[in-house]
Write a protein that holds these residues in place. Structure first.
Motif, PDB file in Angstrom:
ATOM      1  N   THR A  38       0.854  -1.185   0.000  1.00 54.05           N
ATOM      2  CA  THR A  38       0.000   0.000   0.000  1.00 54.05           C
ATOM      3  C   THR A  38       0.897   1.243   0.000  1.00 54.05           C
ATOM      4  O   THR A  38       2.120   1.137   0.107  1.00 54.05           O
ATOM      5  N   THR A  39       0.280   2.415  -0.118  1.00 51.85           N
ATOM      6  CA  THR A  39       1.047   3.658  -0.179  1.00 51.85           C
ATOM      7  C   THR A  39       1.813   3.890   1.125  1.00 51.85           C
ATOM      8  O   THR A  39       1.226   3.824   2.207  1.00 51.85           O
ATOM      9  N   PRO A  40       3.103   4.163   1.040  1.00 59.30           N
ATOM     10  CA  PRO A  40       3.884   4.430   2.247  1.00 59.30           C
ATOM     11  C   PRO A  40       3.602   5.819   2.800  1.00 59.30           C
ATOM     12  O   PRO A  40       2.943   6.640   2.158  1.00 59.30           O
ATOM     13  N   SER A  41       4.121   6.078   3.985  1.00 57.56           N
ATOM     14  CA  SER A  41       3.935   7.402   4.586  1.00 57.56           C
ATOM     15  C   SER A  41       4.720   8.452   3.810  1.00 57.56           C
ATOM     16  O   SER A  41       5.713   8.153   3.133  1.00 57.56           O
ATOM     17  N   TYR A  42       4.289   9.695   3.930  1.00 59.40           N
ATOM     18  CA  TYR A  42       4.990  10.783   3.246  1.00 59.40           C
ATOM     19  C   TYR A  42       6.391  10.968   3.824  1.00 59.40           C
ATOM     20  O   TYR A  42       7.328  11.307   3.099  1.00 59.40           O
ATOM     21  N   ALA A  43       6.544  10.727   5.122  1.00 63.35           N
ATOM     22  CA  ALA A  43       7.880  10.816   5.735  1.00 63.35           C
ATOM     23  C   ALA A  43       8.810   9.776   5.122  1.00 63.35           C
ATOM     24  O   ALA A  43       9.979  10.063   4.838  1.00 63.35           O
ATOM     25  N   ALA A  44       8.297   8.575   4.892  1.00 65.86           N
ATOM     26  CA  ALA A  44       9.121   7.522   4.287  1.00 65.86           C
ATOM     27  C   ALA A  44       9.541   7.913   2.881  1.00 65.86           C
ATOM     28  O   ALA A  44      10.700   7.720   2.479  1.00 65.86           O
ATOM     29  N   ILE A  45       8.620   8.478   2.103  1.00 69.87           N
ATOM     30  CA  ILE A  45       8.951   8.909   0.743  1.00 69.87           C
ATOM     31  C   ILE A  45      10.004  10.011   0.774  1.00 69.87           C
ATOM     32  O   ILE A  45      10.999   9.974   0.041  1.00 69.87           O
ATOM     33  N   LYS A  46       9.800  10.994   1.640  1.00 67.85           N
ATOM     34  CA  LYS A  46      10.711  12.136   1.730  1.00 67.85           C
ATOM     35  C   LYS A  46      12.120  11.701   2.112  1.00 67.85           C
ATOM     36  O   LYS A  46      13.109  12.101   1.479  1.00 67.85           O
ATOM     37  N   PRO A  62      -4.508   2.775  -1.906  1.00 68.90           N
ATOM     38  CA  PRO A  62      -5.026   3.285  -0.640  1.00 68.90           C
ATOM     39  C   PRO A  62      -5.361   2.221   0.400  1.00 68.90           C
ATOM     40  O   PRO A  62      -5.542   2.541   1.561  1.00 68.90           O
ATOM     41  N   ARG A  63      -5.422   0.966  -0.030  1.00 71.61           N
ATOM     42  CA  ARG A  63      -5.744  -0.128   0.905  1.00 71.61           C
ATOM     43  C   ARG A  63      -5.375  -1.456   0.258  1.00 71.61           C
ATOM     44  O   ARG A  63      -5.085  -1.528  -0.932  1.00 71.61           O
ATOM     45  N   GLY A  64      -5.424  -2.516   1.070  1.00 71.38           N
ATOM     46  CA  GLY A  64      -5.253  -3.856   0.539  1.00 71.38           C
ATOM     47  C   GLY A  64      -6.559  -4.348  -0.072  1.00 71.38           C
ATOM     48  O   GLY A  64      -7.459  -3.578  -0.371  1.00 71.38           O
ATOM     49  N   LEU A  72     -14.046   8.123  -3.098  1.00 75.53           N
ATOM     50  CA  LEU A  72     -13.175   8.685  -2.068  1.00 75.53           C
ATOM     51  C   LEU A  72     -11.775   8.100  -2.177  1.00 75.53           C
ATOM     52  O   LEU A  72     -10.769   8.833  -2.093  1.00 75.53           O
ATOM     53  N   GLU A  73     -11.679   6.803  -2.381  1.00 76.50           N
ATOM     54  CA  GLU A  73     -10.364   6.176  -2.525  1.00 76.50           C
ATOM     55  C   GLU A  73      -9.639   6.698  -3.763  1.00 76.50           C
ATOM     56  O   GLU A  73      -8.415   6.891  -3.754  1.00 76.50           O
ATOM     57  N   PHE A  74     -10.381   6.953  -4.824  1.00 74.15           N
ATOM     58  CA  PHE A  74      -9.771   7.501  -6.036  1.00 74.15           C
ATOM     59  C   PHE A  74      -9.214   8.903  -5.778  1.00 74.15           C
ATOM     60  O   PHE A  74      -8.134   9.256  -6.272  1.00 74.15           O
ATOM     61  N   GLU A  75      -9.923   9.697  -4.983  1.00 78.55           N
ATOM     62  CA  GLU A  75      -9.423  11.024  -4.614  1.00 78.55           C
ATOM     63  C   GLU A  75      -8.131  10.908  -3.815  1.00 78.55           C
ATOM     64  O   GLU A  75      -7.199  11.710  -3.987  1.00 78.55           O
ATOM     65  N   LEU A  76      -8.054   9.904  -2.943  1.00 82.29           N
ATOM     66  CA  LEU A  76      -6.828   9.675  -2.177  1.00 82.29           C
ATOM     67  C   LEU A  76      -5.670   9.335  -3.107  1.00 82.29           C
ATOM     68  O   LEU A  76      -4.545   9.828  -2.932  1.00 82.29           O
ATOM     69  N   MET A  77      -5.933   8.518  -4.094  1.00 84.02           N
ATOM     70  CA  MET A  77      -4.885   8.135  -5.044  1.00 84.02           C
ATOM     71  C   MET A  77      -4.367   9.351  -5.810  1.00 84.02           C
ATOM     72  O   MET A  77      -3.152   9.510  -5.989  1.00 84.02           O
ATOM     73  N   GLY A  95      -2.888   0.645 -10.201  1.00 84.99           N
ATOM     74  CA  GLY A  95      -3.756  -0.146 -11.073  1.00 84.99           C
ATOM     75  C   GLY A  95      -5.179  -0.063 -10.555  1.00 84.99           C
ATOM     76  O   GLY A  95      -5.401  -0.144  -9.347  1.00 84.99           O
ATOM     77  N   ILE A  96      -6.132   0.117 -11.450  1.00 82.96           N
ATOM     78  CA  ILE A  96      -7.544   0.212 -11.080  1.00 82.96           C
ATOM     79  C   ILE A  96      -8.349  -0.704 -11.995  1.00 82.96           C
ATOM     80  O   ILE A  96      -8.176  -0.683 -13.222  1.00 82.96           O
ATOM     81  N   LEU A  97      -9.252  -1.496 -11.392  1.00 85.26           N
ATOM     82  CA  LEU A  97     -10.094  -2.408 -12.157  1.00 85.26           C
ATOM     83  C   LEU A  97     -11.570  -2.069 -11.968  1.00 85.26           C
ATOM     84  O   LEU A  97     -11.968  -1.507 -10.946  1.00 85.26           O
ATOM     85  N   LEU A  98     -12.350  -2.449 -12.961  1.00 84.14           N
ATOM     86  CA  LEU A  98     -13.806  -2.373 -12.872  1.00 84.14           C
ATOM     87  C   LEU A  98     -14.336  -3.623 -12.151  1.00 84.14           C
ATOM     88  O   LEU A  98     -13.606  -4.611 -12.018  1.00 84.14           O
ATOM     89  N   PRO A  99     -15.592  -3.606 -11.728  1.00 83.53           N
ATOM     90  CA  PRO A  99     -16.150  -4.783 -11.062  1.00 83.53           C
ATOM     91  C   PRO A  99     -16.078  -6.072 -11.892  1.00 83.53           C
ATOM     92  O   PRO A  99     -16.016  -7.167 -11.335  1.00 83.53           O
ATOM     93  N   ASP A 100     -16.049  -5.949 -13.220  1.00 78.17           N
ATOM     94  CA  ASP A 100     -15.968  -7.144 -14.063  1.00 78.17           C
ATOM     95  C   ASP A 100     -14.534  -7.627 -14.264  1.00 78.17           C
ATOM     96  O   ASP A 100     -14.285  -8.587 -15.001  1.00 78.17           O
ATOM     97  N   GLY A 101     -13.575  -6.978 -13.605  1.00 80.83           N
ATOM     98  CA  GLY A 101     -12.180  -7.399 -13.673  1.00 80.83           C
ATOM     99  C   GLY A 101     -11.370  -6.743 -14.762  1.00 80.83           C
ATOM    100  O   GLY A 101     -10.144  -6.868 -14.779  1.00 80.83           O
ATOM    101  N   ASN A 102     -12.033  -6.054 -15.684  1.00 77.44           N
ATOM    102  CA  ASN A 102     -11.294  -5.344 -16.730  1.00 77.44           C
ATOM    103  C   ASN A 102     -10.725  -4.023 -16.195  1.00 77.44           C
ATOM    104  O   ASN A 102     -11.149  -3.538 -15.148  1.00 77.44           O
TER     105      ASN A 102
END
Length: 249
Positions: A38-46, A62-64, A72-77, A95-102
């Motif tokens: 998942t996304t690391p902390s900003y301190a770790a990136i810096k 944003p999550r496992g 909301l998760e897309f806004e976080l990304m 990577g982002i998928l639709l409910p049908d897996g595509n």
């Protein structure tokens, strides 16, 4: 023969530094390896950016669990990508998928446009798509730089047949980067069978906790199979050995 590139998946700044010391060309910085990253902390990136001379790519997840995200998760990304650019990352991984897996083409395109001019990797969400060759063409059309994949298997050595076909189909249009389960015992075989030139791995060892008192029977993640008193860290000696192995014909 083109030089092979080793990308190390590092869940700590300490691991990122060890990857560099071992001769890796690139680090993918993430958190929560037991959830696939998942996304690391900003301190770790810096701090990683301050410590590393090699390329730094950052996981944008944003999550496992699955890869079908809420608004909301897309806004976080999107915000994570903006911050990675400000902190000097060389690339992002998503990577982002639709409910049908595509592949969610619309949202992925928005992230690609936002992330440029950074390098972009489409991660192992690819392995969860129903038609890998269709997904390959979609990702190429989105002008993404590489695909991280285990050949739609749990581990890349199990997926070498599909990986080989993907490398052939991709040609020079996109990089196919095998990842998951690659180590010093199998990397030459994976390289020779797939003809891939970039490889993603952890090269990790487990360090024992410095805790003297250990409370038994309690697991912070609720899962007994996740060790509570071991720390997973990249091993510079393992990375150095792997780099030496793939540098030879």
């Amino acid at each position: 023969m083109k030089e092979s590139i080793i990308e190390v998946c590092a869940a700590h700044v300490q691991s990122a530094i060890a990857a560099q010391d071992g001769g890796a060309k690139r680090v993918e910085l993430c958190d929560n390896l037991f959830e696939g990253g998942t996304t690391p902390s900003y301190a770790a990136i810096k701090i990683a950016r301050e410590k590393l001379k090699i390329d730094l790519h950052v996981m944008i997840r944003p999550r496992g669990s699955d890869f079908c995200y809420s608004d909301l998760e897309f806004e976080l990304m999107k915000e994570d990508i903006r911050i990675c650019k400000k902190l000097g990352a060389d690339g992002v991984v998503f990577g982002i998928l639709l409910p049908d897996g595509n592949i969610d083409i619309e949202r992925t395109q928005l992230l690609v446009e936002l992330a440029r001019p950074l390098s972009i990797t489409f991660h192992r969400a690819f392995d969860m798509t129903p038609e890998p060759f269709r997904a390959l063409e979609v990702i190429i059309a989105l002008r993404i730089d590489r695909i991280l994949t285990a050949g739609q298997k749990n581990k890349a050595p199990e997926g070498v047949e599909l990986l080989k076909q993907l490398v052939i189909k991709a040609g020079s249009r996109i990089v196919i980067m095998p990842g998951s389960g690659i180590n010093e015992q199998n990397i030459r075989a994976v390289r020779d069978e797939t003809k891939a030139r970039e490889f993603h791995l952890t090269g990790r060892s487990f360090a024992e906790s410095q805790m003297k008192f250990k409370k038994e029977g309690i697991f912070m993640g609720g899962l007994s199979e996740i060790p509570e008193y071991q720390i997973s860290l990249t091993d510079a000696a393992k990375i150095r050995k792997i780099v030496n192995l793939v540098s030879r014909p």
